[in-house]
Design an enzyme around this catalytic site. Structure first.
Site, PDB file in Angstrom:
ATOM      1  N   ASP A  47       0.800  -1.237   0.000  1.00 17.69           N
ATOM      2  CA  ASP A  47       0.000   0.000   0.000  1.00 17.69           C
ATOM      3  C   ASP A  47       0.824   1.275   0.000  1.00 17.69           C
ATOM      4  OD1 ASP A  47      -2.328  -1.368  -0.080  1.00 17.69           O
ATOM      5  OD2 ASP A  47      -2.795  -1.179   2.048  1.00 17.69           O
ATOM      6  N   HIS A 250      30.456   3.565  -5.342  1.00 12.55           N
ATOM      7  CA  HIS A 250      29.033   3.797  -5.106  1.00 12.55           C
ATOM      8  C   HIS A 250      28.635   3.405  -3.686  1.00 12.55           C
ATOM      9  CE1 HIS A 250      28.103   3.858  -9.698  1.00 12.55           C
ATOM     10  NE2 HIS A 250      28.670   4.950  -9.262  1.00 12.55           N
ATOM     11  N   ASP A 267      29.608  12.732  -2.280  1.00 13.06           N
ATOM     12  CA  ASP A 267      29.153  12.878  -3.677  1.00 13.06           C
ATOM     13  C   ASP A 267      27.636  12.942  -3.597  1.00 13.06           C
ATOM     14  OD1 ASP A 267      28.411  12.634  -6.325  1.00 13.06           O
ATOM     15  OD2 ASP A 267      29.801  10.992  -6.771  1.00 13.06           O
ATOM     16  N   ASP A 278      25.369  17.538  -9.324  1.00 13.56           N
ATOM     17  CA  ASP A 278      26.244  16.385  -9.066  1.00 13.56           C
ATOM     18  C   ASP A 278      27.609  16.911  -8.626  1.00 13.56           C
ATOM     19  OD1 ASP A 278      27.508  13.958  -8.993  1.00 13.56           O
ATOM     20  OD2 ASP A 278      27.408  13.581 -11.149  1.00 13.56           O
ATOM     21  N   HIS A 357      37.537   5.219 -13.010  1.00 15.46           N
ATOM     22  CA  HIS A 357      36.309   5.689 -13.665  1.00 15.46           C
ATOM     23  C   HIS A 357      36.628   6.773 -14.683  1.00 15.46           C
ATOM     24  CE1 HIS A 357      36.225   9.277 -11.050  1.00 15.46           C
ATOM     25  NE2 HIS A 357      36.466   8.475 -10.032  1.00 15.46           N
ATOM     26  N   HIS A 361      30.745  12.839 -17.437  1.00 14.93           N
ATOM     27  CA  HIS A 361      29.529  12.324 -18.075  1.00 14.93           C
ATOM     28  C   HIS A 361      28.628  13.505 -18.344  1.00 14.93           C
ATOM     29  CE1 HIS A 361      27.422  12.761 -14.182  1.00 14.93           C
ATOM     30  NE2 HIS A 361      28.471  12.183 -13.619  1.00 14.93           N
ATOM     31  N   HIS A 368      23.393  10.816 -15.057  1.00 10.70           N
ATOM     32  CA  HIS A 368      24.218  10.366 -16.189  1.00 10.70           C
ATOM     33  C   HIS A 368      23.325  10.576 -17.401  1.00 10.70           C
ATOM     34  CE1 HIS A 368      27.173   7.655 -13.742  1.00 10.70           C
ATOM     35  NE2 HIS A 368      27.127   8.892 -13.328  1.00 10.70           N
ATOM     36  N   GLU A 391      35.287  15.138 -12.913  1.00 10.16           N
ATOM     37  CA  GLU A 391      35.360  14.478 -11.606  1.00 10.16           C
ATOM     38  C   GLU A 391      36.506  13.483 -11.480  1.00 10.16           C
ATOM     39  OE1 GLU A 391      32.152  11.566 -10.948  1.00 10.16           O
ATOM     40  OE2 GLU A 391      31.163  12.389 -12.709  1.00 10.16           O
ATOM     41  N   TYR A 395      42.248   6.765  -5.708  1.00  9.32           N
ATOM     42  CA  TYR A 395      41.796   5.801  -4.694  1.00  9.32           C
ATOM     43  C   TYR A 395      42.970   4.864  -4.430  1.00  9.32           C
ATOM     44  CZ  TYR A 395      37.718   7.847  -6.866  1.00  9.32           C
ATOM     45  OH  TYR A 395      36.827   8.758  -7.398  1.00  9.32           O
ATOM     46  N   ARG A 412      37.996  12.419  -4.435  1.00  6.96           N
ATOM     47  CA  ARG A 412      37.403  12.815  -5.733  1.00  6.96           C
ATOM     48  C   ARG A 412      36.919  14.246  -5.585  1.00  6.96           C
ATOM     49  NH1 ARG A 412      34.313   8.890  -6.362  1.00  6.96           N
ATOM     50  NH2 ARG A 412      32.232   9.585  -5.746  1.00  6.96           N
ATOM     51  N   GLU A 414      34.489  16.952  -7.837  1.00  6.54           N
ATOM     52  CA  GLU A 414      33.583  16.967  -8.994  1.00  6.54           C
ATOM     53  C   GLU A 414      32.806  18.272  -9.074  1.00  6.54           C
ATOM     54  OE1 GLU A 414      30.406  14.031  -8.750  1.00  6.54           O
ATOM     55  OE2 GLU A 414      30.048  14.200 -10.908  1.00  6.54           O
TER      56      GLU A 414
HETATM   57  N1  GLY Z   1      27.198  10.749  -8.586  1.00  2.99           N
HETATM   58  C1  GLY Z   1      27.384   9.941  -9.704  1.00  2.99           C
HETATM   59  C2  GLY Z   1      28.533  10.378 -10.469  1.00  2.99           C
HETATM   60  O1  GLY Z   1      29.283  11.225 -10.022  1.00  2.99           O
HETATM   61  O2  GLY Z   1      28.734   9.966 -11.575  1.00  2.99           O
HETATM   62 MN    MN Z   2      29.175  12.575 -11.679  1.00  2.00          MN
HETATM   63 MN    MN Z   3      28.874  12.549  -8.453  1.00  4.68          MN
END
Ligand code: GLY
Ligand code: MN
Ligand code: MN
Length: 445
Positions: A47, A250, A267, A278, A357, A361, A368, A391, A395, A412, A414
């Site tokens: 529900d 993540h 992040d 972001d 990474h 993006h 994304h 970004e 690491y 990181r 960004e």
């Molecule tokens: N927060 C997802 C990325 O930075 O791609």
């Molecule tokens: Mn990002």
């Molecule tokens: Mn991000």
């Protein structure tokens, strides 16, 4: 007294949605049709549903905010090219879940040419699509495919009586996503606002940070700001990662205690009118960088700043990423985390141990966001109106061959950036990232 909220940008005008539909149709054959379902409610538990979030493509073409709608575009149709099926008015259900605008409201408030209640959908759709040779729909959406197939079968059954079933299905995403990649001034205003709200939230988290508090308590600071500013909440699951958790790209558990002497990587970004911010910042839990933390941080910051400065018409994300790899690799050699010659380290991709990474993006309605990264197999040049992230990160594994002071660090940084005629506009500049500026903000509290 809470601070003044940031001024809200204007909502996107009905005319802009109409123009987007016109542009999409202008690129299709005259005997084509588009079939695009909106999002449905998703059950969360008995529900209870997740808060409704409209499908991004559907929103881009309609701005229509209700579940279970279907957009049909019929280029050249005299009675109206844009047809919408939507939930009917229902006083009983509306008492539980709020006002529905109904077919009449969809025409009046959203500039749809002709709207009908969903109850009329099955009897009307096949007639509307009769003679449309190609149906453009999201081919990755099984419900849309199912509907298109049922309509094709119905028209096929009627072929002896003169019905003309579609001859082909095609992916509406190819054109639509190219349109979405280039943001209009009204979209840029929303992205700028999502960036500004996200920046405020990050400042707040920096000021709230203290040894002993929980990662989720910083998450609460961030998300309070998103909502307080009128955003719908986070644009994606917020990451608040203390110490070694920062190496899990993540990490969303946000369940550990933040410890003095550790860094914390956040992040997180607000969603505002469906547009995403972001931002990532990494800062010391207690407000002062340690020596090794600062040294590694400066490497990432230098790479990030040079990459931001490289954004502008004509360059490519691939070229920017190559610059980042060069800067990060040179920094790692300088700190003794990589051995050998720069060119050799780049050649054998030694950075892969520390950076796995991409640097960028697209950003928009989806965090994304949609749009091809390559054209004819080659990285595509940036043009004004594109919005992207920069970004880079490092690491460091917790391995015996790594100097102890660097082991387990994750950093990181960004920002969100729009490509302009002159170069770039950083949409998230209002949150510190230089060491001295972060430390000053955190000391002042
Ligand atoms: N927060 C997802 C990325 O930075 O791609
Ligand atoms: Mn990002
Ligand atoms: Mn991000």
């Amino acid at each position: 007294m809470p601070p003044e909220p940031l001024p809200r940008p204007a909502a996107i005008a009905t005319g802009e949605y109409r123009e987007r539909r016109r542009r999409l149709m202008a690129g299709l054959p005259g005997d084509a049709a588009v079939l695009l379902p909106g999002a449905a409610l998703t059950p969360r538990s008995r529900d209870s549903e997740y808060p409704f979030r409209q499908d991004s493509d559907f929103h881009y073409l309609t701005g229509f905010p209700e579940p279970d709608a279907l957009l049909v575009l019929l280029p050249g149709r005299e009675a109206g090219e844009s047809v919408l099926f939507c939930q009917d008015r229902d006083p009983h259900l509306e008492a539980w879940t709020g006002r529905r605008c109904g077919a009449e409201g969809a025409e009046r408030e959203y500039g749809i040419d002709q709207a009908f209640a969903n109850a009329e959908r099955d009897e009307r759709l096949a007639t509307l699509l009769d003679g449309r040779a190609t149906l453009y729909l999201p081919l990755d959406d099984s419900a849309a495919l199912h509907l298109a197939e049922a309509l094709r079968a119905e028209l096929q059954d009627g072929a002896r009586r003169g019905a003309r079933p579609p001859l082909a299905f095609a992916d509406v995403a190819v054109r639509l996503h190219e349109e979405r990649l280039i943001k209009s001034p009204a979209e840029l205003a929303l992205l700028r606002h999502a960036g500004a709200v996200s920046a405020r939230a990050h400042r707040r988290a920096m000021q709230a940070s203290a040894p002993g508090i929980m990662e989720y308590q910083l998450q609460a600071e961030l998300e309070h700001e998103f909502l307080w500013q009128g955003g719908s909440g986070p644009a994606y699951a917020s990451i608040v990662a203390g110490g070694g958790n920062a190496r899990v790209l993540h990490y969303i558990e946000n369940a550990d205690t933040l410890r003095d002497g550790d860094l914390v990587l956040i992040d997180a970004g607000a969603e505002f009118d469906l547009y995403a911010g972001d931002i990532t910042r990494t800062f010391p839990v207690g407000g002062r960088f340690g020596e090794a933390q600062r040294a590694l941080y400066e490497v990432v910051l230098g790479a990030q700043q040079r990459a931001l400065e490289a954004v502008g018409p004509g360059t490519t994300l691939a070229a920017i990423h190559r610059g980042v790899l060069r800067d990060l690799t040179a920094g790692l050699i300088e700190l003794g985390l990589l051995a050998g010659d720069l060119e050799a380290c780049l050649e054998n991709q030694a950075w892969r141990r520390f950076y796995l990474h991409a640097t960028s993006h697209w950003l928009g309605l989806d965090v994304h966001d949609v749009g091809q990264y390559r054209r004819d197999g080659e990285p595509r040049p940036l043009v004004p109106g594109m919005v992207l992230t920069i970004e880079p990160g490092l690491y460091v594994p917790d391995d015996d061959d790594i100097p102890v002071a660097y082991r387990g660090l994750g950093i990181r940084i960004e920002d969100d950036v729009a490509v302009t005629e002159e170069g770039r506009e950083v949409l998230t500049a209002d949150v510190p990232k230089r060491v001295a500026d972060i430390e000053a903000l955190m000391v002042k509290g």
